[in-house]
Design an enzyme around this catalytic site. Structure first.
Site, PDB file in Angstrom:
ATOM      1  N   CYS A  17       0.844  -1.188   0.000  1.00 32.73           N
ATOM      2  CA  CYS A  17       0.000   0.000   0.000  1.00 32.73           C
ATOM      3  C   CYS A  17       0.891   1.254   0.000  1.00 32.73           C
ATOM      4  O   CYS A  17       1.883   1.309   0.718  1.00 32.73           O
ATOM      5  CB  CYS A  17      -0.940   0.091   1.196  1.00 32.73           C
ATOM      6  SG  CYS A  17      -2.100  -1.281   1.298  1.00 32.73           S
ATOM      7  N   LYS A  35      13.238 -15.287  -9.544  1.00 29.17           N
ATOM      8  CA  LYS A  35      12.966 -14.240 -10.528  1.00 29.17           C
ATOM      9  C   LYS A  35      11.963 -14.747 -11.556  1.00 29.17           C
ATOM     10  O   LYS A  35      11.031 -14.054 -11.923  1.00 29.17           O
ATOM     11  CB  LYS A  35      14.246 -13.811 -11.284  1.00 29.17           C
ATOM     12  CG  LYS A  35      15.223 -12.951 -10.557  1.00 29.17           C
ATOM     13  CD  LYS A  35      14.764 -11.552 -10.237  1.00 29.17           C
ATOM     14  CE  LYS A  35      13.968 -11.485  -8.982  1.00 29.17           C
ATOM     15  NZ  LYS A  35      14.595 -11.230  -7.722  1.00 29.17           N
ATOM     16  N   ARG A  93       4.165  -0.536  -4.583  1.00 30.86           N
ATOM     17  CA  ARG A  93       3.818  -1.033  -3.249  1.00 30.86           C
ATOM     18  C   ARG A  93       2.490  -1.781  -3.214  1.00 30.86           C
ATOM     19  O   ARG A  93       2.086  -2.304  -2.181  1.00 30.86           O
ATOM     20  CB  ARG A  93       3.739   0.137  -2.259  1.00 30.86           C
ATOM     21  CG  ARG A  93       5.024   0.913  -2.135  1.00 30.86           C
ATOM     22  CD  ARG A  93       4.843   2.095  -1.221  1.00 30.86           C
ATOM     23  NE  ARG A  93       4.632   1.680   0.139  1.00 30.86           N
ATOM     24  CZ  ARG A  93       5.590   1.462   1.018  1.00 30.86           C
ATOM     25  NH1 ARG A  93       6.839   1.644   0.672  1.00 30.86           N
ATOM     26  NH2 ARG A  93       5.315   1.084   2.241  1.00 30.86           N
ATOM     27  N   GLU A 110      17.901 -17.757  -6.598  1.00 30.06           N
ATOM     28  CA  GLU A 110      17.481 -16.417  -7.000  1.00 30.06           C
ATOM     29  C   GLU A 110      16.972 -16.422  -8.453  1.00 30.06           C
ATOM     30  O   GLU A 110      15.981 -15.757  -8.773  1.00 30.06           O
ATOM     31  CB  GLU A 110      18.654 -15.433  -6.807  1.00 30.06           C
ATOM     32  CG  GLU A 110      18.429 -14.017  -7.253  1.00 30.06           C
ATOM     33  CD  GLU A 110      17.248 -13.305  -6.598  1.00 30.06           C
ATOM     34  OE1 GLU A 110      16.669 -13.826  -5.644  1.00 30.06           O
ATOM     35  OE2 GLU A 110      16.898 -12.217  -7.098  1.00 30.06           O
ATOM     36  N   LYS A 139       6.150  -4.482  -3.513  1.00 34.23           N
ATOM     37  CA  LYS A 139       7.591  -4.423  -3.308  1.00 34.23           C
ATOM     38  C   LYS A 139       7.989  -4.360  -1.836  1.00 34.23           C
ATOM     39  O   LYS A 139       8.954  -4.971  -1.416  1.00 34.23           O
ATOM     40  CB  LYS A 139       8.159  -3.217  -4.032  1.00 34.23           C
ATOM     41  CG  LYS A 139       9.653  -3.227  -4.010  1.00 34.23           C
ATOM     42  CD  LYS A 139      10.238  -2.715  -5.273  1.00 34.23           C
ATOM     43  CE  LYS A 139      11.722  -2.930  -5.294  1.00 34.23           C
ATOM     44  NZ  LYS A 139      12.075  -4.290  -5.650  1.00 34.23           N
ATOM     45  N   TRP A 141      -2.533  -2.855  -1.657  1.00 35.89           N
ATOM     46  CA  TRP A 141      -2.217  -4.275  -1.754  1.00 35.89           C
ATOM     47  C   TRP A 141      -3.106  -4.934  -0.719  1.00 35.89           C
ATOM     48  O   TRP A 141      -2.941  -4.714   0.476  1.00 35.89           O
ATOM     49  CB  TRP A 141      -0.740  -4.513  -1.456  1.00 35.89           C
ATOM     50  CG  TRP A 141      -0.310  -5.926  -1.670  1.00 35.89           C
ATOM     51  CD1 TRP A 141       0.101  -6.487  -2.849  1.00 35.89           C
ATOM     52  CD2 TRP A 141      -0.226  -6.965  -0.688  1.00 35.89           C
ATOM     53  NE1 TRP A 141       0.407  -7.815  -2.657  1.00 35.89           N
ATOM     54  CE2 TRP A 141       0.220  -8.140  -1.348  1.00 35.89           C
ATOM     55  CE3 TRP A 141      -0.497  -7.042   0.665  1.00 35.89           C
ATOM     56  CZ2 TRP A 141       0.404  -9.347  -0.689  1.00 35.89           C
ATOM     57  CZ3 TRP A 141      -0.314  -8.250   1.327  1.00 35.89           C
ATOM     58  CH2 TRP A 141       0.141  -9.390   0.645  1.00 35.89           C
ATOM     59  N   ASN A 163      -1.930   2.135   5.529  1.00 37.45           N
ATOM     60  CA  ASN A 163      -1.016   1.075   5.104  1.00 37.45           C
ATOM     61  C   ASN A 163      -0.650   0.302   6.365  1.00 37.45           C
ATOM     62  O   ASN A 163      -0.130   0.889   7.307  1.00 37.45           O
ATOM     63  CB  ASN A 163       0.235   1.700   4.463  1.00 37.45           C
ATOM     64  CG  ASN A 163       1.362   0.699   4.291  1.00 37.45           C
ATOM     65  OD1 ASN A 163       1.127  -0.488   4.152  1.00 37.45           O
ATOM     66  ND2 ASN A 163       2.586   1.191   4.311  1.00 37.45           N
ATOM     67  N   GLY A 164      -0.944  -1.003   6.376  1.00 32.42           N
ATOM     68  CA  GLY A 164      -0.627  -1.801   7.558  1.00 32.42           C
ATOM     69  C   GLY A 164      -1.756  -2.762   7.862  1.00 32.42           C
ATOM     70  O   GLY A 164      -2.612  -3.014   7.012  1.00 32.42           O
ATOM     71  N   HIS A 213      18.743 -36.945  -4.921  1.00 30.73           N
ATOM     72  CA  HIS A 213      17.990 -37.304  -3.716  1.00 30.73           C
ATOM     73  C   HIS A 213      16.499 -37.016  -3.876  1.00 30.73           C
ATOM     74  O   HIS A 213      15.796 -36.861  -2.892  1.00 30.73           O
ATOM     75  CB  HIS A 213      18.575 -36.563  -2.515  1.00 30.73           C
ATOM     76  CG  HIS A 213      20.026 -36.883  -2.310  1.00 30.73           C
ATOM     77  ND1 HIS A 213      20.451 -38.089  -1.827  1.00 30.73           N
ATOM     78  CD2 HIS A 213      21.140 -36.164  -2.605  1.00 30.73           C
ATOM     79  CE1 HIS A 213      21.784 -38.090  -1.802  1.00 30.73           C
ATOM     80  NE2 HIS A 213      22.218 -36.932  -2.273  1.00 30.73           N
ATOM     81  N   GLU A 259       8.288 -15.294 -10.027  1.00 32.29           N
ATOM     82  CA  GLU A 259       7.508 -14.134  -9.601  1.00 32.29           C
ATOM     83  C   GLU A 259       7.035 -13.264 -10.762  1.00 32.29           C
ATOM     84  O   GLU A 259       6.012 -12.607 -10.638  1.00 32.29           O
ATOM     85  CB  GLU A 259       8.251 -13.298  -8.556  1.00 32.29           C
ATOM     86  CG  GLU A 259       9.467 -12.589  -9.035  1.00 32.29           C
ATOM     87  CD  GLU A 259      10.213 -11.872  -7.909  1.00 32.29           C
ATOM     88  OE1 GLU A 259       9.561 -11.385  -6.986  1.00 32.29           O
ATOM     89  OE2 GLU A 259      11.445 -11.786  -7.984  1.00 32.29           O
TER      90      GLU A 259
HETATM   91  C1  F6R Z   1      11.922 -10.658  -4.988  1.00 30.93           C
HETATM   92  C2  F6R Z   1      11.742  -9.625  -4.000  1.00 30.93           C
HETATM   93  C3  F6R Z   1      11.354 -10.025  -2.623  1.00 30.93           C
HETATM   94  C4  F6R Z   1      12.130  -9.177  -1.604  1.00 30.93           C
HETATM   95  C5  F6R Z   1      11.628  -9.472  -0.195  1.00 30.93           C
HETATM   96  C6  F6R Z   1      12.416  -8.724   0.853  1.00 30.93           C
HETATM   97  O1  F6R Z   1      12.305 -10.145  -6.205  1.00 30.93           O
HETATM   98  O2  F6R Z   1      11.893  -8.477  -4.273  1.00 30.93           O
HETATM   99  O3  F6R Z   1      11.554 -11.379  -2.408  1.00 30.93           O
HETATM  100  O4  F6R Z   1      13.488  -9.478  -1.724  1.00 30.93           O
HETATM  101  O5  F6R Z   1      10.276  -9.115  -0.100  1.00 30.93           O
HETATM  102  O6  F6R Z   1      12.356  -7.358   0.645  1.00 30.93           O
HETATM  103  P1  F6R Z   1      13.402  -6.369   1.288  1.00 30.93           P
HETATM  104  O7  F6R Z   1      14.724  -6.674   0.708  1.00 30.93           O
HETATM  105  O8  F6R Z   1      12.903  -5.012   0.925  1.00 30.93           O
HETATM  106  O9  F6R Z   1      13.374  -6.622   2.761  1.00 30.93           O
END
Ligand code: F6R
Length: 616
Positions: A2, A493, A27, A489, A611, A75, A101-102, A512, A496
């Site tokens: 949010c 990527k 956000r 990672e 994000k 969100w 937001n929260g 395994h 997501e």
């Molecule tokens: C993936 C991504 C998330 C963040 C996670 C932690 O691309 O962006 O997995 O890495 O939500 O976020 P931060 O680093 O802001 O604590």
């Protein structure tokens, strides 16, 4: 999670709010809305399901005039994404409008209490409970309380996290804002004030900001000094900071998406991250946090790294680096699990918290827990003055600029770069690394940005490769040693942004269990650079090939052995083994990007994600 924007001053608020929401859309983008008070004192709320552009379309035939307004991009937590659940929410009298937001954890109890008092609710949200509670508190006093006092008293009853902004039709010359565990920034202009979940909606109007602290409530009146009080009504002197943010980071420039721009930004970002810290000529690494807290860091019995998502993958690389170079034991924990695991932490532990946003609720809670138990806390954040950055004892910013694409790219390499410099600087102090090796690593670190530039030249080829695999429903990513977290990672990527199921494994774990998944339909991405485990990875490749798997291998330039065995190769410039993650992650980011584009997905705003995860 949010985004909140607010404006009060002499200009028309609506264009500022819409522009601000677009900046904060990373956000959350389930719904959007705004509330405005016009010149006649009418309070109007406009909101709709969907993105900020949908809100703009919705508002195109409405009266959006007025110099006071608040706006929100959501969100969803409580209540499905819909226009009814979108913010702002009115109070019953429709005199108050609030954005949030929260999460209000005790909203169900508060709602029952208010229903018993005769309040009725339009939405399923915890936010509507909050605005009704403020109205109830306000009207249960004679004469009715000023908005600031009502917000203050109401918030004393609230359990949970919030950043809120409230408008009151009866006092159109003010906005009341408050925060606890969700970020909120006030921008201070000349006769005007701004609000934002971060500084991005504010930066083009003023560089003077106040970051509200937990439990603080601000009264925004354009012609008066910003007033800040705490929940006990003690006045707090706001600390005005100067913003350190580039407007260019907030724009896509010539790139079609923020994610692609941010992938291409990485050479420059890593140069910025190393600037003033790595001296290639003098073969030295100076991190001010290490200089200032050398004894405490070197005396650590162990390091505990807490993080979530991509930052957790960086943490795994950090563990390998710190253990190898410094011979200090390192535990890596998901912050979300750590906080509820009754962890054993002692005062000779050092906790490293890694977070791009610096606002991740679980990571922040893990930091608070570590502090309570006496650990020394080192933050590795991107967003300057973020909650985690402020909660830690010391730290190193990654300095990669604002990351807007929801899928983290440049922040990951920035985090790995800081962890590398930290491990090397500590090892140098501890003398667990020879001068010769340290010198070699300093030189090679300095070359990493140029090596990433070489990789970026393969962008078109990776785009073609992506087309071949767009059909795939599953992917496996394999790596060993330093490259195992790179495999994790790479898989994250892809899933997501393209919604293709992908898993990362340490290559030797295949036997395994996961090898049962391999058939001709299964693309397998293997990070197979020349290193100590090369021969072993070669065997893992043979095992996949023998079962018909289709392999894309990341190989060291000039490797002809693997290129003969696998279906597709992406060459990587040679580097030292421990630095491979810094370059190997880049083609995997590009591969995920191009596959998602081929599938027609919104790479910058993937579904269900936001994000900055400021809720649990
Ligand atoms: C993936 C991504 C998330 C963040 C996670 C932690 O691309 O962006 O997995 O890495 O939500 O976020 P931060 O680093 O802001 O604590």
């Amino acid at each position: 999670m949010c985004g909140i924007v607010g404006y009060i001053g002499k200009r028309e608020a609506y264009p500022i709010l819409i522009k601000g929401l677009k900046r904060l859309e990373y956000r959350g983008y389930d719904s959007a809305g705004c509330a405005l008070i016009n010149g006649e004192g009418t309070l109007s709320v406009y909101k709709t399901k969907g993105k900020v552009s949908d809100l703009e379309a919705f508002c195109s035939d409405k009266d959006c005039s007025g110099c006071v307004g608040i706006a929100h991009t959501r969100w969803a937590t409580h209540g499905e994404p819909s226009s009814v659940n979108a913010h702002p929410h009115y109070s019953s009298s429709r005199k108050l409008a609030l954005i949030h937001n929260g999460i209000i954890e005790n909203y169900a109890d508060l709602r029952k209490k208010l229903e018993r008092k005769g309040f009725s609710f339009q939405s399923d949200t915890d936010t509507e409970v909050l605005v009704q509670l403020i109205e109830y508190v306000r009207l249960s006093h004679t004469p009715a309380l000023p908005l600031l006092s009502a917000v203050q008293l109401a918030l004393r009853q609230v359990v949970g996290a919030y950043a809120i902004a409230v408008l009151d039709k009866d006092t159109p010359g003010e906005i009341v804002a408050a925060r606890k565990s969700s970020p909120l920034v006030v921008g201070i202009g000349d006769g005007e004030l701004f609000l934002g979940s971060d500084a991005s909606p504010i930066i083009e109007y003023t560089d003077k900001v106040v970051y509200l602290n937990d439990g603080e409530i601000a009264l925004l009146r354009p012609d008066e000094k910003l007033k800040v009080v705490n929940l006990s009504n003690v006045e707090v002197t706001p600390e005005v900071c100067t913003l350190d943010m580039e407007l260019g980071d907030l724009e896509k420039g010539n790139f079609p998406h923020f994610m692609l721009k941010e992938i291409f930004d990485q050479p420059a970002c890593l140069r910025a991250c190393m600037a003033g810290r790595l001296s290639v000529d003098r073969k030295n690494i100076i991190l001010s946090a290490v200089v200032d807290h050398k004894e405490r860091l070197l005396a650590a019995r162990r390091f505990i790294i807490v993080a979530c998502g991509t930052s957790w993958h960086a943490a795994l690389i950090g563990k390998h680096l710190i253990e190898s170079f410094c011979r200090i034991s390192v535990d890596v924990e998901y912050a979300s699990e750590f906080r509820y695991s009754d962890p054993v932490i002692s005062s000779d532990d050092v906790m490293i918290a890694i977070s791009q946003s610096g606002e991740t609720a679980d990571t922040l809670a893990a930091v608070e827990l570590g502090k309570q138990k006496g650990a020394f806390i080192y933050g590795i954040c991107n967003v300057v003055s973020s909650s985690i950055a402020r909660a830690t004892h010391t730290g190193s910013y990654i300095h990669v600029g604002s990351e807007i694409g929801v899928a983290s790219t440049k922040a990951f390499t920035g985090q790995v770069m800081v962890l590398t410099m930290l491990a090397l600087a500590l090892a140098h102090e501890k003398k667990t690394i020879s001068e010769e090796e340290f010198g070699k690593l300093c030189t090679e670190l300095g070359r990493i940005p140029a090596k990433i530039e070489e990789i970026l030249q393969h962008n078109d080829q990776i785009g073609l490769l992506a087309r071949i695999f767009t059909y795939a429903r599953n992917f496996i990513y394999l790596g060993r040693g330093y490259n195992y977290p790179v495999a994790l990672e790479g898989a994250l990527k892809l899933k997501e942004i393209s919604y293709i199921h992908a898993e990362g494994y340490p290559a030797a774990e295949m036997k395994h269990g996961p090898i049962a998944l391999i058939d001709s339909e299964m693309p397998v991405v293997v990070i197979a650079t020349k290193n100590e485990l090369y021969e072993k990875v070669l065997s893992n490749i043979q095992e996949v090939k023998a079962r018909g798997g289709r392999i894309i291998a990341l190989v060291t330039e000039g490797d002809t052995t693997i290129s003969k065995l696998v279906d597709y190769c992406i060459p990587l410039p040679e580097t030292m083994e421990c630095l491979t993650p810094l370059i190997a992650s880049v083609p995997l980011q590009l591969l995920a990007y191009h596959i998602a584009i081929c599938k027609g997905k919104n790479v910058d705003q993937p579904r269900n994600l936001a994000k900055s995860v400021t809720v649990e």
